[in-house]
Design an enzyme around this catalytic site. Structure first.
Site, PDB file in Angstrom:
ATOM      1  N   THR A 176      -1.672  -5.401   7.332  1.00  0.00           N
ATOM      2  CA  THR A 176      -1.985  -4.887   5.884  1.00  0.00           C
ATOM      3  C   THR A 176      -1.165  -5.786   5.045  1.00  0.00           C
ATOM      4  O   THR A 176       0.220  -5.722   5.375  1.00  0.00           O
ATOM      5  CB  THR A 176      -1.939  -3.816   6.529  1.00  0.00           C
ATOM      6  OG1 THR A 176      -0.332  -3.315   6.806  1.00  0.00           O
ATOM      7  CG2 THR A 176      -2.936  -3.471   7.300  1.00  0.00           C
ATOM      8  N   GLU A 319      -7.864  -1.999   8.968  1.00  0.00           N
ATOM      9  CA  GLU A 319      -7.807  -1.836   9.977  1.00  0.00           C
ATOM     10  C   GLU A 319      -8.952  -1.470  10.906  1.00  0.00           C
ATOM     11  O   GLU A 319      -9.265  -1.230  10.697  1.00  0.00           O
ATOM     12  CB  GLU A 319      -7.155   0.206  10.123  1.00  0.00           C
ATOM     13  CG  GLU A 319      -5.627  -0.559   9.598  1.00  0.00           C
ATOM     14  CD  GLU A 319      -4.894  -0.390   8.615  1.00  0.00           C
ATOM     15  OE1 GLU A 319      -3.851  -0.470   7.938  1.00  0.00           O
ATOM     16  OE2 GLU A 319      -5.396  -1.001   7.619  1.00  0.00           O
ATOM     17  N   LYS A 428      -1.178  16.231  -8.430  1.00  0.00           N
ATOM     18  CA  LYS A 428      -1.645  18.071  -8.618  1.00  0.00           C
ATOM     19  C   LYS A 428      -1.077  18.990  -9.303  1.00  0.00           C
ATOM     20  O   LYS A 428       0.128  18.920 -10.115  1.00  0.00           O
ATOM     21  CB  LYS A 428      -0.564  17.859  -6.798  1.00  0.00           C
ATOM     22  CG  LYS A 428      -1.562  19.412  -6.473  1.00  0.00           C
ATOM     23  CD  LYS A 428      -0.973  19.877  -4.566  1.00  0.00           C
ATOM     24  CE  LYS A 428      -1.541  21.010  -4.416  1.00  0.00           C
ATOM     25  NZ  LYS A 428      -1.491  20.923  -2.781  1.00  0.00           N
ATOM     26  N   TRP A 433      -5.978  19.736  -7.288  1.00  0.00           N
ATOM     27  CA  TRP A 433      -5.753  18.369  -7.756  1.00  0.00           C
ATOM     28  C   TRP A 433      -6.727  17.193  -8.787  1.00  0.00           C
ATOM     29  O   TRP A 433      -7.495  17.536  -8.959  1.00  0.00           O
ATOM     30  CB  TRP A 433      -6.804  17.316  -6.404  1.00  0.00           C
ATOM     31  CG  TRP A 433      -5.648  17.859  -4.950  1.00  0.00           C
ATOM     32  CD1 TRP A 433      -4.102  17.988  -5.142  1.00  0.00           C
ATOM     33  CD2 TRP A 433      -5.795  16.771  -3.224  1.00  0.00           C
ATOM     34  NE1 TRP A 433      -3.833  17.695  -4.081  1.00  0.00           N
ATOM     35  CE2 TRP A 433      -4.832  17.196  -2.996  1.00  0.00           C
ATOM     36  CE3 TRP A 433      -6.878  16.803  -2.728  1.00  0.00           C
ATOM     37  CZ2 TRP A 433      -4.617  17.320  -1.416  1.00  0.00           C
ATOM     38  CZ3 TRP A 433      -7.512  16.371  -1.800  1.00  0.00           C
ATOM     39  CH2 TRP A 433      -6.420  16.436  -1.048  1.00  0.00           C
TER      40      TRP A 433
END
Length: 531
Positions: A176, A319, A428, A433
């Site tokens: 990654t 992944e 936030k 959100w």
């Protein structure tokens, strides 16, 4: 015994055998970095893969050993994958865009014994050689002399039988490109890779067949090349591969070779659109355009659909091998208006068989699929990671076996998944959100805006408020007020950024995503004028 099926291990070499036997004359076209081109076919790929397997064994490379590559997309890179895996080795694709300390880390952590690379990376290889402790052999894909790829495999006769074994043995390693800490290795098995390829060729995923002509813009060193090097031989597609990802070059290849399918990150299409706007030229044969890596702006999806191509909006990660979901036409597609079709394609689509999705709140409670509840996206399935390579921390799963992706998403009642942000990137404000992804994509739809990034800035009253950073298109004089007016038509009023700043460039990760950590660091301590 009432009956039984044959014991047939799902191993990657069976893919190349199948392609050679059933589609041997189907072409593989390579455009090299120096502008030259070579042509081979699946029979040639299979022959050269066996030769490479022989050569690696002659070097003393054995089952489970890691063979690294640092290369762009071309036929010899494809040979390196299948030849290494065929002799029982593990192919490790290294991303040349990583920082030098990351390159040193992953080469040593993987324990690579061989590195095969493109000549264009020679200066980087020379710089890294003293830092790589385990690499014994260096081979140049497009070099000359005894260390060249052609010389190495040219000494072999190709009379080779693939190494057999359990389908759960490892075959590939990909790290990654995390924005914090050292990269983590994801180790794929023969079984996970073959099952993933079976899913990819389906009509609701990549929609591949022997009639497909595919130009995968996504580099083979990024997230398993989105699985294309495994899916392509399964159905014998014609592959068109380019080490140059400029709009002009890609468009010319697409038209000359009659490319029907392509796959890449949104930045590729920003470059293609610029070429189209400057020249009037455009890809003429595309049927399916797969976009992933980061959320595609609505304006991008609309433009490609108006070109007559189907847009596949994909979501996944290293992944997940990497396909997690794919946006594809729904059962009622022909009855939908153009706007309704775009509404669906803005989302990241459904999970194919083999992937299960759920969202959870901060307390771990599973959220309903109501199209409104936003939470952390978790996945599980036969091609989803269980544990990172050589990670002493053990499995990276929840107690009940799910992998937390770090993404925030909404699941709709019809199964469609929509990414709303990365958990670490949400803004936030006043306890609610704001999706930085949706804000950015709405901004890119404004005429004159080339790219945008939204981050949360501390606010004494609202905790955080959005700051929007914008790159103008060449020649554009779009103003902050014009962008605000455009945004007001697409997002809630309280989402509108408190300020818009124009910048010349934005930092990106090695895989083309906005590097939000660097942007937040740059604006740490920034204060809004009106705060």
């Amino acid at each position: 015994m009432l009956g039984a099926m044959q014991d047939f291990e799902l191993r990657v070499p069976r893919l190349i055998d199948h392609a050679e036997r059933e589609y041997g004359d189907r072409e593989i076209v390579s455009r090299w970095f120096d502008g030259s081109e070579t042509r081979t076919n699946w029979a040639g790929i299979a022959r050269d893969s066996r030769k490479l397997a022989q050569a690696l064994e002659r070097m003393g490379i054995g089952k489970g050993d890691r063979v690294a590559t640092m290369a762009m997309n071309h036929s010899r890179h494809l040979v390196a994958w299948h030849g290494t895996i065929g002799m029982g080795g593990v192919i490790h694709t290294i991303n040349p865009r990583l920082f030098e300390d990351q390159l040193a880390y992953i080469g040593n952590h993987a324990g690579d014994r061989v590195l095969i690379y493109d000549r264009m990376f020679q200066p980087l290889i020379d710089k890294m050689k003293p830092q790589w402790k385990t690499i014994e052999h260096y081979i140049v894909f497009d070099g000359e002399g005894p260390d060249s790829f052609e010389a190495v495999i040219g000494a072999e006769d190709g009379n080779y039988a693939w190494v057999e074994g359990d389908e759960r043995e490892p075959c590939m390693l990909c790290y990654t490109s995390g924005t914090t800490g050292n990269p983590k290795g994801v180790l794929y098995t023969h079984r996970s890779s073959v099952i993933h390829a079976m899913a990819e060729i389906q009509p609701a995923v990549f929609d591949l067949s022997t009639q497909s002509v595919v130009l995968p813009v996504v580099p083979m060193f990024h997230a398993v090349g989105w699985g294309m090097p495994f899916a392509a031989p399964m159905v014998g597609v014609k592959l068109v591969m380019s080490a140059i990802n400029e709009g002009k070059v890609l468009c010319e290849l697409m038209n000359r070779e009659k490319v029907t399918h392509t796959a890449g990150v949104p930045t590729v299409w920003f470059a293609m659109f610029q070429h189209m706007d400057e020249t009037g030229d455009a890809p003429k044969h595309l049927k399916v355009v797969t976009i992933g890596g980061s959320a595609a702006p609505r304006a991008m999806i609309e433009r490609i659909m108006k070109m007559g191509a189907r847009v596949n909006h994909a979501w996944g990660m290293t992944e997940t091998s990497p396909i997690g979901t794919m946006g594809a036409p729904s059962h009622d597609w022909d009855d939908l208006s153009f706007e309704a079709k775009v509404d669906k394609m803005v989302c990241q689509g459904r999970a194919p068989f083999g992937v299960e999705l759920r969202t959870v709140d901060d307390a771990g409670n599973v959220l309903p699929r109501d199209g409104e509840s936003s939470g952390r996206l978790q996945v599980r399935g036969p091609w989803i990671i269980k544990q990172y390579f050589q990670d002493e921390g053990g499995p990276c799963l929840t107690a009940d076996g799910w992998f937390d992706t770090g993404d925030v998403a909404v699941l709709h009642p019809d199964g469609i998944m929509q990414i709303t942000d990365r958990a670490k990137d949400v803004i936030k404000s006043g306890g609610e959100w704001i999706s930085s992804v949706e804000l950015e994509n709405a901004a890119v739809g404004c005429p004159g805006v080339a790219e945008a990034a939204a981050i949360g800035i501390h606010h004494p009253k609202w905790d955080e408020r959005p700051l929007l950073l914008v790159i103008r298109k060449p020649g554009s004089e779009v103003t902050a007020d014009q962008i605000q007016q455009h945004l007001a038509k697409h997002v809630a009023k309280w989402w509108l950024p408190d300020e818009i700043h124009f910048v010349e460039a934005l930092p990106h990760t090695a895989t083309g995503k906005l590097l939000k950590t660097a942007i937040r660091d740059q604006y740490r301590g920034f204060q809004f004028a009106a705060a």
